[in-house]
Design a protein around this motif. Structure first.
Motif, PDB file in Angstrom:
ATOM      1  N   PRO A   1       0.858  -1.202   0.060  1.00  0.00           N
ATOM      2  CA  PRO A   1      -0.037   0.144   0.037  1.00  0.00           C
ATOM      3  C   PRO A   1       0.859   1.306   0.186  1.00  0.00           C
ATOM      4  O   PRO A   1       2.146   1.265   0.571  1.00  0.00           O
ATOM      5  CB  PRO A   1      -1.030  -0.117   1.449  1.00  0.00           C
ATOM      6  N   ASN A   2       0.288   2.341  -0.563  1.00  0.00           N
ATOM      7  CA  ASN A   2       0.873   3.564  -0.436  1.00  0.00           C
ATOM      8  C   ASN A   2      -0.336   4.649  -0.583  1.00  0.00           C
ATOM      9  O   ASN A   2      -0.345   5.213  -1.531  1.00  0.00           O
ATOM     10  CB  ASN A   2       1.870   3.861  -1.627  1.00  0.00           C
ATOM     11  N   PRO A   3      -0.890   4.932   0.798  1.00  0.00           N
ATOM     12  CA  PRO A   3      -2.069   5.911   0.815  1.00  0.00           C
ATOM     13  C   PRO A   3      -1.714   7.030   0.387  1.00  0.00           C
ATOM     14  O   PRO A   3      -0.702   7.810   0.918  1.00  0.00           O
ATOM     15  CB  PRO A   3      -2.439   5.458   2.155  1.00  0.00           C
ATOM     16  N   LEU A   4      -2.499   7.671  -0.389  1.00  0.00           N
ATOM     17  CA  LEU A   4      -2.426   9.050  -0.886  1.00  0.00           C
ATOM     18  C   LEU A   4      -3.270  10.146   0.030  1.00  0.00           C
ATOM     19  O   LEU A   4      -3.400  11.261  -0.002  1.00  0.00           O
ATOM     20  CB  LEU A   4      -2.655   9.459  -2.249  1.00  0.00           C
ATOM     21  N   THR A   5      -4.119   9.677   0.829  1.00  0.00           N
ATOM     22  CA  THR A   5      -5.164  10.304   1.659  1.00  0.00           C
ATOM     23  C   THR A   5      -5.410  10.140   2.994  1.00  0.00           C
ATOM     24  O   THR A   5      -4.820   8.929   3.384  1.00  0.00           O
ATOM     25  CB  THR A   5      -6.585  10.138   0.944  1.00  0.00           C
ATOM     26  N   VAL A   6      -5.842  10.963   3.911  1.00  0.00           N
ATOM     27  CA  VAL A   6      -6.239  10.620   5.322  1.00  0.00           C
ATOM     28  C   VAL A   6      -6.873   9.356   5.284  1.00  0.00           C
ATOM     29  O   VAL A   6      -6.419   8.501   6.155  1.00  0.00           O
ATOM     30  CB  VAL A   6      -6.751  11.852   5.816  1.00  0.00           C
ATOM     31  N   TYR A   7      -8.250   9.188   4.570  1.00  0.00           N
ATOM     32  CA  TYR A   7      -9.009   8.350   4.774  1.00  0.00           C
ATOM     33  C   TYR A   7      -8.201   6.821   4.471  1.00  0.00           C
ATOM     34  O   TYR A   7      -8.228   5.969   5.342  1.00  0.00           O
ATOM     35  CB  TYR A   7     -10.102   8.327   3.495  1.00  0.00           C
ATOM     36  N   ALA A   8      -7.097   6.746   3.384  1.00  0.00           N
ATOM     37  CA  ALA A   8      -6.492   5.384   3.122  1.00  0.00           C
ATOM     38  C   ALA A   8      -5.429   5.292   4.043  1.00  0.00           C
ATOM     39  O   ALA A   8      -5.374   4.005   4.437  1.00  0.00           O
ATOM     40  CB  ALA A   8      -5.925   5.776   1.887  1.00  0.00           C
ATOM     41  N   ALA A   9      -4.960   6.362   4.706  1.00  0.00           N
ATOM     42  CA  ALA A   9      -3.929   6.022   5.733  1.00  0.00           C
ATOM     43  C   ALA A   9      -4.623   5.433   6.823  1.00  0.00           C
ATOM     44  O   ALA A   9      -3.899   4.730   7.599  1.00  0.00           O
ATOM     45  CB  ALA A   9      -3.037   7.485   6.033  1.00  0.00           C
ATOM     46  N   THR A  10      -5.642   6.203   7.260  1.00  0.00           N
ATOM     47  CA  THR A  10      -6.298   5.539   8.631  1.00  0.00           C
ATOM     48  C   THR A  10      -6.594   3.966   8.113  1.00  0.00           C
ATOM     49  O   THR A  10      -6.509   3.270   9.022  1.00  0.00           O
ATOM     50  CB  THR A  10      -7.736   6.240   8.866  1.00  0.00           C
ATOM     51  N   LYS A  11      -7.052   3.645   6.944  1.00  0.00           N
ATOM     52  CA  LYS A  11      -7.538   2.242   6.687  1.00  0.00           C
ATOM     53  C   LYS A  11      -6.072   1.464   6.844  1.00  0.00           C
ATOM     54  O   LYS A  11      -6.109   0.135   7.364  1.00  0.00           O
ATOM     55  CB  LYS A  11      -8.082   2.031   5.396  1.00  0.00           C
ATOM     56  N   VAL A  12      -4.958   1.800   6.294  1.00  0.00           N
ATOM     57  CA  VAL A  12      -3.733   1.066   6.176  1.00  0.00           C
ATOM     58  C   VAL A  12      -3.240   0.755   7.877  1.00  0.00           C
ATOM     59  O   VAL A  12      -3.007  -0.379   8.113  1.00  0.00           O
ATOM     60  CB  VAL A  12      -2.759   1.615   5.538  1.00  0.00           C
ATOM     61  N   ALA A  13      -3.414   1.782   8.570  1.00  0.00           N
ATOM     62  CA  ALA A  13      -3.037   1.682   9.948  1.00  0.00           C
ATOM     63  C   ALA A  13      -3.859   0.545  10.763  1.00  0.00           C
ATOM     64  O   ALA A  13      -3.420  -0.412  11.478  1.00  0.00           O
ATOM     65  CB  ALA A  13      -3.227   3.191  10.664  1.00  0.00           C
TER      66      ALA A  13
ATOM     67  N   GLU B   1      -5.543  -1.825   9.269  1.00  0.00           N
ATOM     68  CA  GLU B   1      -5.552  -3.085   8.671  1.00  0.00           C
ATOM     69  C   GLU B   1      -4.404  -3.858   9.191  1.00  0.00           C
ATOM     70  O   GLU B   1      -4.252  -4.993   9.840  1.00  0.00           O
ATOM     71  CB  GLU B   1      -4.974  -3.064   7.100  1.00  0.00           C
ATOM     72  N   GLN B   2      -3.321  -3.126   9.911  1.00  0.00           N
ATOM     73  CA  GLN B   2      -2.084  -3.706  10.493  1.00  0.00           C
ATOM     74  C   GLN B   2      -2.477  -4.181  11.614  1.00  0.00           C
ATOM     75  O   GLN B   2      -2.133  -5.377  12.135  1.00  0.00           O
ATOM     76  CB  GLN B   2      -0.810  -2.554  10.742  1.00  0.00           C
ATOM     77  N   THR B   3      -3.408  -3.493  12.369  1.00  0.00           N
ATOM     78  CA  THR B   3      -3.833  -3.972  13.791  1.00  0.00           C
ATOM     79  C   THR B   3      -4.501  -5.297  13.593  1.00  0.00           C
ATOM     80  O   THR B   3      -4.264  -6.278  14.263  1.00  0.00           O
ATOM     81  CB  THR B   3      -4.710  -2.892  14.522  1.00  0.00           C
ATOM     82  N   VAL B   4      -5.387  -5.297  12.777  1.00  0.00           N
ATOM     83  CA  VAL B   4      -6.496  -6.288  12.648  1.00  0.00           C
ATOM     84  C   VAL B   4      -5.552  -7.479  11.977  1.00  0.00           C
ATOM     85  O   VAL B   4      -5.861  -8.864  12.695  1.00  0.00           O
ATOM     86  CB  VAL B   4      -7.583  -5.919  11.501  1.00  0.00           C
ATOM     87  N   LEU B   5      -4.790  -7.441  11.089  1.00  0.00           N
ATOM     88  CA  LEU B   5      -3.831  -8.674  10.780  1.00  0.00           C
ATOM     89  C   LEU B   5      -3.043  -9.078  11.371  1.00  0.00           C
ATOM     90  O   LEU B   5      -2.494 -10.243  11.141  1.00  0.00           O
ATOM     91  CB  LEU B   5      -3.469  -8.087   9.124  1.00  0.00           C
ATOM     92  N   ALA B   6      -2.775  -8.566  12.845  1.00  0.00           N
ATOM     93  CA  ALA B   6      -1.937  -9.044  13.756  1.00  0.00           C
ATOM     94  C   ALA B   6      -2.422 -10.239  14.356  1.00  0.00           C
ATOM     95  O   ALA B   6      -1.460 -10.915  14.946  1.00  0.00           O
ATOM     96  CB  ALA B   6      -1.304  -7.747  14.576  1.00  0.00           C
TER      97      ALA B   6
END
Ligand SMILES: NC(=O)c1ccc[n+]([C@@H]2O[C@H](COP(=O)([O-])OP(=O)(O)OC[C@H]3O[C@@H](n4cnc5c(N)ncnc54)[C@H](OP(=O)(O)O)[C@@H]3O)[C@@H](O)[C@H]2O)c1
Length: 284
Positions: free
Chosen positions: A121-133, A135-140
């Motif tokens: 991923p390489n998020p360009l927006t705030v929305y996308a950055a919140t989703k990437v963050a 995702e990382q917790t969920v996938l842990a």
């Protein structure tokens, strides 16, 4: 013995409402507990904890979010609180049970398209950055699942959450819309997203999946599929190019490859044209 309970947060939104509508057909073994904002403000972590302990769900499908990218861009702190902190809290409470989290195709920068799950991923927006963050917790947690979605269409309880509804509302209000001929997504019916989610929960599928429509379409092509379903509306639609766009960055091609999830589903994920031909009432 009582049936297992599944929590659906964001039950008053587009996807939450489709999960509730389709549960009897695709998840008959579950007792569904839909949570709307009026039932519980998820930002109130003490209330969230109390309700979680009281219901003690056997699975969670987390749909609540600030899902409108411009709203996230305007208030990044609030977006982070709802999209990341709430998700982390839920993932903590649901540590021992399946949790499904919806992310987005916008986690990618859109330079290439046809993204698979192992692409970075390489998020360009705030929305996308919140989703990437989030995702990382969920996938842990190996019991948990992230479904990255593209645009979903359908009928939301508030009449303004599906992209088809937003588009039609603008035209009905007499506002003209310029749509890019060179910005690509893979639109899906919320109906199919809900069905797929139930199938994946029933299989206890875990990890990361791309879940979207089979066809890569430009926004302009999407409009051309929708317009014949509506009476003439006062607003006009014109083609435009992303090269003319000025504003927060947006990915040009965030199309997803959904081959991984397709292998697990009992039905073929259709493209938007086929889904509309099958279920025209979903946009009328
Ligand atoms: N629909 C799509 O095309 C699409 C595409 C990619 C990813 N996704 C993701 O899929 C998920 C579901 O999207 P959706 O389209 O169903 O969104 P939606 O229609 O906007 O629904 C989200 C729901 O969450 C609720 N909510 C927000 N903050 C809350 C809070 N603090 N407490 C309780 N409820 C709260 C909202 O309530 P209010 O209405 O009162 O704010 C709304 O009912 C989201 O994570 C979204 O990012 C959706």
């Amino acid at each position: 013995m009582s049936p297992p309970r599944v929590w659906i947060t964001g039950a008053g939104g587009l996807l939450g409402s489709y999960l509730i509508k389709t549960a009897r057909r695709y998840a008959p073994d579950w007792q569904v507990i839909g949570l709307q904002r009026s039932d519980l403000d998820l930002n109130d972590f003490a209330a969230l904890r109390n309700r979680y302990l009281a219901d003690s769900p056997d699975a969670v499908i987390h749909c609540a979010a600030i899902a409108h990218p411009p709203a996230c861009q305007r208030d990044p702190e609030h977006a982070h609180r709802v999209n990341v902190d709430v998700t982390c809290q839920l993932a903590e409470f649901a540590v021992a049970v399946p949790l499904f989290f919806y992310s987005t195709d916008l986690v990618f920068d859109g330079k290439r398209g046809n993204y698979i799950e192992s692409d970075a991923p390489n998020p360009l927006t705030v929305y996308a950055a919140t989703k990437v963050a989030a995702e990382q917790t969920v996938l842990a947690n190996p019991r948990h699942t992230v479904l990255r979605l593209s645009l979903n269409f359908g009928k939301s309880p508030t009449g303004n959450r599906g992209f088809n509804e937003q588009f039609r509302n603008e035209l009905t209000a007499g506002r003209d819309i310029a749509l890019f001929t060179d910005e690509y997504r893979c639109p899906a019916a919320a109906l199919h997203t809900a069905r797929a989610t139930w199938e994946l929960l029933n299989q206890r599928a875990t990890g990361l999946f791309h879940l979207c429509g089979a066809d890569r379409l430009a926004r302009w092509e999407i409009a051309k599929l929708l317009l014949p379903h509506w009476p003439p509306l006062p607003g006009r639609v014109t083609p435009d190019t992303i090269k003319n766009y000025q504003g927060p960055p947006r990915p040009a091609d965030s199309s997803l490859n959904c081959a991984k999830v397709q292998r697990l589903l009992s039905f073929r994920l259709p493209g938007m044209a086929e889904a509309l031909a099958q279920y025209p009432e979903e946009v009328r």
